[in-house]
Design a protein around this motif. Structure first.
Motif, PDB file in Angstrom:
ATOM      1  N   ALA A   1       0.859  -0.577   0.089  1.00  0.00           N
ATOM      2  CA  ALA A   1       0.245   0.081   0.136  1.00  0.00           C
ATOM      3  C   ALA A   1       0.931   1.061   0.086  1.00  0.00           C
ATOM      4  O   ALA A   1       1.430   1.340   0.882  1.00  0.00           O
ATOM      5  N   LEU A   2       0.579   2.009  -1.148  1.00  0.00           N
ATOM      6  CA  LEU A   2       1.609   3.150  -1.159  1.00  0.00           C
ATOM      7  C   LEU A   2       0.472   4.186  -1.317  1.00  0.00           C
ATOM      8  O   LEU A   2      -0.639   4.700  -1.626  1.00  0.00           O
ATOM      9  N   VAL A   3       0.268   5.052   0.356  1.00  0.00           N
ATOM     10  CA  VAL A   3      -0.675   5.545   0.869  1.00  0.00           C
ATOM     11  C   VAL A   3      -0.678   7.462   0.709  1.00  0.00           C
ATOM     12  O   VAL A   3       0.463   7.688   1.467  1.00  0.00           O
ATOM     13  N   SER A   4      -1.322   8.032  -0.056  1.00  0.00           N
ATOM     14  CA  SER A   4      -1.647   9.002   0.090  1.00  0.00           C
ATOM     15  C   SER A   4      -2.564  10.574   0.435  1.00  0.00           C
ATOM     16  O   SER A   4      -3.319   9.810   1.102  1.00  0.00           O
ATOM     17  N   SER A   5      -2.008  11.313   1.323  1.00  0.00           N
ATOM     18  CA  SER A   5      -3.083  11.453   1.697  1.00  0.00           C
ATOM     19  C   SER A   5      -4.281  12.618   1.364  1.00  0.00           C
ATOM     20  O   SER A   5      -4.378  12.789  -0.116  1.00  0.00           O
ATOM     21  N   LYS A   6      -5.749  12.667   1.871  1.00  0.00           N
ATOM     22  CA  LYS A   6      -6.870  12.625   0.997  1.00  0.00           C
ATOM     23  C   LYS A   6      -7.148  14.233   1.184  1.00  0.00           C
ATOM     24  O   LYS A   6      -7.708  14.982   0.872  1.00  0.00           O
ATOM     25  N   ILE A   7      -5.989  14.979   2.541  1.00  0.00           N
ATOM     26  CA  ILE A   7      -5.884  15.997   2.974  1.00  0.00           C
ATOM     27  C   ILE A   7      -4.992  17.149   3.112  1.00  0.00           C
ATOM     28  O   ILE A   7      -4.376  16.186   3.100  1.00  0.00           O
ATOM     29  N   SER A   8      -5.165  18.362   3.394  1.00  0.00           N
ATOM     30  CA  SER A   8      -3.927  19.147   3.359  1.00  0.00           C
ATOM     31  C   SER A   8      -3.636  19.008   5.053  1.00  0.00           C
ATOM     32  O   SER A   8      -4.757  19.920   5.117  1.00  0.00           O
ATOM     33  N   ALA A   9      -3.038  18.543   5.421  1.00  0.00           N
ATOM     34  CA  ALA A   9      -2.687  19.499   6.810  1.00  0.00           C
ATOM     35  C   ALA A   9      -1.617  18.844   7.980  1.00  0.00           C
ATOM     36  O   ALA A   9      -0.700  18.122   7.034  1.00  0.00           O
ATOM     37  N   THR A  10      -1.218  18.915   9.226  1.00  0.00           N
ATOM     38  CA  THR A  10      -0.311  19.015   9.594  1.00  0.00           C
ATOM     39  C   THR A  10      -0.027  17.650   9.707  1.00  0.00           C
ATOM     40  O   THR A  10      -0.808  17.473  10.660  1.00  0.00           O
ATOM     41  N   VAL A  11       1.268  17.382   9.669  1.00  0.00           N
ATOM     42  CA  VAL A  11       1.118  15.685  10.342  1.00  0.00           C
ATOM     43  C   VAL A  11       1.371  15.748  11.868  1.00  0.00           C
ATOM     44  O   VAL A  11       2.612  16.374  12.314  1.00  0.00           O
ATOM     45  N   LEU A  12       0.512  15.221  12.743  1.00  0.00           N
ATOM     46  CA  LEU A  12       1.466  15.498  13.988  1.00  0.00           C
ATOM     47  C   LEU A  12       1.832  13.665  14.281  1.00  0.00           C
ATOM     48  O   LEU A  12       2.513  13.772  15.943  1.00  0.00           O
ATOM     49  N   TYR A  13       1.865  12.904  13.701  1.00  0.00           N
ATOM     50  CA  TYR A  13       2.522  11.017  13.949  1.00  0.00           C
ATOM     51  C   TYR A  13       2.932  10.208  12.838  1.00  0.00           C
ATOM     52  O   TYR A  13       1.893  10.695  12.310  1.00  0.00           O
ATOM     53  N   VAL A  14       3.797   9.884  12.339  1.00  0.00           N
ATOM     54  CA  VAL A  14       4.029   8.603  11.231  1.00  0.00           C
ATOM     55  C   VAL A  14       5.380   7.990  11.769  1.00  0.00           C
ATOM     56  O   VAL A  14       5.653   8.324  12.400  1.00  0.00           O
ATOM     57  N   ALA A  15       4.452   6.687  11.407  1.00  0.00           N
ATOM     58  CA  ALA A  15       5.468   5.911  11.812  1.00  0.00           C
ATOM     59  C   ALA A  15       6.961   5.851  11.060  1.00  0.00           C
ATOM     60  O   ALA A  15       6.664   6.090  10.224  1.00  0.00           O
ATOM     61  N   ASN A  16       7.881   5.591  11.718  1.00  0.00           N
ATOM     62  CA  ASN A  16       9.289   5.429  10.987  1.00  0.00           C
ATOM     63  C   ASN A  16       9.370   3.706  10.750  1.00  0.00           C
ATOM     64  O   ASN A  16       8.820   2.742  10.622  1.00  0.00           O
ATOM     65  N   GLU A  17      10.211   4.520   9.252  1.00  0.00           N
ATOM     66  CA  GLU A  17      10.747   2.903   8.602  1.00  0.00           C
ATOM     67  C   GLU A  17      11.197   1.981   9.241  1.00  0.00           C
ATOM     68  O   GLU A  17      12.255   1.878   9.731  1.00  0.00           O
ATOM     69  N   GLY A  18      10.357   0.929   9.036  1.00  0.00           N
ATOM     70  CA  GLY A  18      10.957  -0.460   9.627  1.00  0.00           C
ATOM     71  C   GLY A  18       9.699  -0.794  10.699  1.00  0.00           C
ATOM     72  O   GLY A  18      10.300  -1.616  11.435  1.00  0.00           O
ATOM     73  N   THR A  19       9.028   0.172  11.292  1.00  0.00           N
ATOM     74  CA  THR A  19       7.981   0.396  12.009  1.00  0.00           C
ATOM     75  C   THR A  19       7.510  -1.570  11.108  1.00  0.00           C
ATOM     76  O   THR A  19       6.684  -1.605  10.574  1.00  0.00           O
ATOM     77  N   ARG A  20       7.502  -2.262  12.441  1.00  0.00           N
ATOM     78  CA  ARG A  20       6.588  -3.628  11.958  1.00  0.00           C
ATOM     79  C   ARG A  20       5.023  -3.214  12.492  1.00  0.00           C
ATOM     80  O   ARG A  20       4.579  -3.033  13.767  1.00  0.00           O
ATOM     81  N   VAL A  21       4.027  -3.018  11.751  1.00  0.00           N
ATOM     82  CA  VAL A  21       2.745  -3.177  12.331  1.00  0.00           C
ATOM     83  C   VAL A  21       1.955  -4.582  11.990  1.00  0.00           C
ATOM     84  O   VAL A  21       2.222  -5.057  11.274  1.00  0.00           O
ATOM     85  N   LYS A  22       0.477  -4.459  13.045  1.00  0.00           N
ATOM     86  CA  LYS A  22      -0.329  -4.772  12.996  1.00  0.00           C
ATOM     87  C   LYS A  22      -1.697  -4.219  12.413  1.00  0.00           C
ATOM     88  O   LYS A  22      -2.087  -3.732  12.068  1.00  0.00           O
ATOM     89  N   LYS A  23      -2.785  -5.352  11.320  1.00  0.00           N
ATOM     90  CA  LYS A  23      -3.659  -4.443  10.880  1.00  0.00           C
ATOM     91  C   LYS A  23      -4.772  -3.589  12.207  1.00  0.00           C
ATOM     92  O   LYS A  23      -4.623  -4.205  12.698  1.00  0.00           O
TER      93      LYS A  23
END
Length: 391
Positions: A69-91
């Motif tokens: 999944a290459l996820v794009s933003s649907k709106i323009s807004a300030t980023v408050l949090y974004v997971a770092n590269e290499g972070t493993r995530v669960k659904k």
């Protein structure tokens, strides 16, 4: 014979004798030099076998995970949090969050406006009821006045005054109805804006759609995520796919479940055919293959070599690096009595390591193996010494 002619003949004879003696002397000098020795060439060899070989065609395929999944933003807004590269995530895990304060403020303001408009609508509807009653009464009076006028009991001026009152009551009624319609349209517009903002509010948080790892992030905390621009890429864990375009005539020979080869940087693994997607575009079809994991530890969308079987061949099997193309065709270089013997062949199939050929190889046990530049230099009858054999 004249004296001058005799002199001419004598001079010619002298020149011829000098030339003859020069040639004889040159030959004697050349004969005195020792001839250079011819040293044998040391080469690697490989056994010649007879058997069956599957033939392949090589293509470039795109390697990517089944879930990507290459996820794009649907709106323009300030980023408050974004997971770092290499972070493993669960659904369902939070991947990034955008500032929603402006959206929430706008929703609150519009909700207040919506309530005010709804109150105005209630007042306007009450006005419609009052104007409708006025209109009904005015209409009855106007009808009564017309009857009186026809009986000549009232003047024309009295009738016209009543008619004006009736028309004014009708206009008041229509204005009241128009006001309600206008307010209802405003309320509908505000409700639409609220729903749109609520939808945008949902886009301020993005949660992982599957188990995987954050492969790339394109923004940092404090940046403004722009609508339509990528924020993160999530690569799923588990099965990986390879998509390869091949000519349609070759794709027709491929079936689901077939096992093909995928190679990268000299390493090869088996890949099962999951699907063959037929397409008329550029006479190409897409073959989808799968592997159980990431055997080459590659990032998504890397191009790899894909070898698709195109058939089988029966014949002489030789090392892939023993076949050389010369000006008049293909050859293998056999060794007979420690000398090179160039044998013309027809290449029927070739893999990374072997080639299946037709040719007069029945009396040759071994062939020379080497790079193109070495094989091109070897000539018929050249002395050869076998360094080692490779089967």
């Amino acid at each position: 014979m004249g004296k001058s002619k005799k002199i001419f003949i004598f001079v010619v004879l002298i020149i011829v004798l000098i030339a003859v003696f020069s040639v004889i002397r040159k030959k004697r000098e050349l004969a005195s030099f020792e001839k250079p020795k011819s040293y044998p060439l040391v080469v690697n060899t490989s056994n010649v076998k007879q058997g069956e070989l599957e033939s392949y065609q090589k293509f470039l395929g795109e390697f990517r995970p089944e879930n990507d999944a290459l996820v794009s933003s649907k709106i323009s807004a300030t980023v408050l949090y974004v997971a770092n590269e290499g972070t493993r995530v669960k659904k369902g895990d939070l991947v990034f969050k955008l500032d929603s304060s402006d959206i929430e403020s706008n929703i609150s303001a519009l909700t207040y406006s919506q309530k005010a408009i709804l109150d105005q609508i209630d007042s306007a509807k009450a006005q419609v009821e009052a104007s409708n009653t006025q209109y009904i009464n005015a209409k009855k009076e106007y009808e009564r006045y017309k009857g009186l006028y026809e009986k000549e009991l009232i003047s024309k001026e009295q009738l016209e005054n009543m008619e004006n009152l009736y028309k004014q009551a009708l206009a008041n009624k229509e204005n009241a109805l128009g006001k309600v319609k206008q307010l209802e349209d405003q309320a509908k517009s505000v409700a639409g804006q609220i729903e749109s903002l609520k939808s945008n509010l949902r886009y301020t948080e993005y949660r992982a759609p599957f188990d995987g790892v954050v492969a790339n992030k394109f923004v940092n905390v404090g940046d403004v995520a722009l609508a339509g621009k990528p924020v993160v890429e999530i690569v799923g864990s588990g099965k990986y796919l390879v998509y390869v375009n091949v000519p349609t005539e070759l794709a027709l020979k491929v079936n689901k479940g077939d096992v093909e080869k995928v190679s990268y940087n000299g390493q090869s693994v088996d890949a099962a055919v999951e699907d063959v997607l037929q397409s008329a575009q550029n006479n190409l079809s897409i073959i989808k293959l799968s592997v159980s994991n990431n055997p080459f530890n590659l990032p998504a969308h890397t191009f790899v070599d894909v070898f698709i079987k195109e058939g089988r061949c029966d014949g002489f099997i030789v090392h892939a690096n023993s076949v050389v193309k010369k000006a008049d065709g293909y050859y293998v270089i056999g060794i007979k009595d420690s000398k090179a013997h160039l044998v013309p062949v027809v290449v029927k199939a070739k893999t990374l390591t072997e080639a299946c050929v037709d040719g007069n190889l029945s009396t040759i046990d071994k062939v020379v193996v080497g790079d193109e530049s070495l094989l091109q230099r070897i000539y018929e009858g050249q002395k050869l010494i076998e360094f080692r054999g490779e089967n």
